[in-house]
Design an enzyme around this catalytic site. Structure first.
Site: not given
Ligand code: AMP
Length: 214
Positions: A88, A161, A172, A127, A13
């Protein structure tokens, strides 16, 4: 044009969002990036989100919806938004419908990146990104042309990360299937869902995304 990129962690994404940002002048709205920035800055939101993110759980809907609502008040979103990692959950999708209506914005398409779960662990574990410009790389799939130097900006600083490890990835992916996958049906019902093959190489995925957006 406002679009959502839907798919599990590691689907690509963020990579496709950056490409669309460059090609179409859209603004990338990544809730993950915004929450990580809040954690680094030590804000209220960051303090509440930190432990959940570290464990691979989902931050509460109220917090995330608040962050997105504030972001949509900034003038740059008028150029069009790519929602990356949001919504999400079903409550987040419903809240987004309300926010868009309130701000006079419309949702044009939801791009569903279809991938194999089994491949995501390898993708995520390898990554890393340029610490300066955010360009994405991978230990196996995408090394910089000159080792240790970012192709895009020439920086020699890279970062990984904290949540990109095997245990957290499993949590996740579980959250994705329990909470996020139901959004496929939610958006299918609106007629805006477009599937793309997220297992293809990056350029081919971009071609499919562009075709989906028309
Ligand atoms: P991402 O960078 O999108 O993989 O997000 C990293 C982490 O941030 C996720 O594993 C969640 O803990 C939190 N997070 C990001 N976006 C959301 C969302 N829309 N709702 C809830 N938690 C989120």
């Amino acid at each position: 044009m406002n679009i959502i990129l839907l798919g599990p962690p590691g689907a690509g994404k963020g990579t496709q969002a950056r490409i669309l940002m460059e090609r179409r002048g859209l603004v990338q709205l990544s809730t993950g990036d915004m929450l990580r920035a809040a954690v680094t800055a030590g804000t209220d939101v960051g303090r509440k989100a930190e432990a959940v993110m570290k464990a691979g759980g989902l931050v509460s809907d109220d917090i995330v919806i608040g962050v997105v609502g504030d972001r949509l008040d900034a003038p740059d979103v008028k150029a069009g938004v790519i929602f990356d990692g949001f919504p999400r959950t079903t409550p987040q999708a419903e809240a987004l419908d309300g926010l868009l209506a309130e701000k006079g914005m419309t949702l044009d398409a939801v791009v569903n990146m279809v991938v194999d779960d089994a491949a995501m662990v390898g993708r995520i574990s390898g990554r890393y990104t340029c610490a300066n410009c955010g360009e994405g790389y991978h230990d196996v799939d995408k090394a910089p042309a000159v080792a240790g130097v970012c192709d895009k900006c020439g920086s020699t600083e890279f970062k990984r990360r904290k949540d990109d490890n095997a245990e957290t990835v499993a949590a996740r992916l579980k959250e994705y299937h329990a909470e996020t996958a139901p959004l496929i049906a939610y958006y299918k019902a609106t007629g805006k869902l477009r599937d793309v093959d997220g297992m293809a190489e990056i350029g081919e995925v971009t071609r499919q995304v562009e075709a989906a957006l028309g």
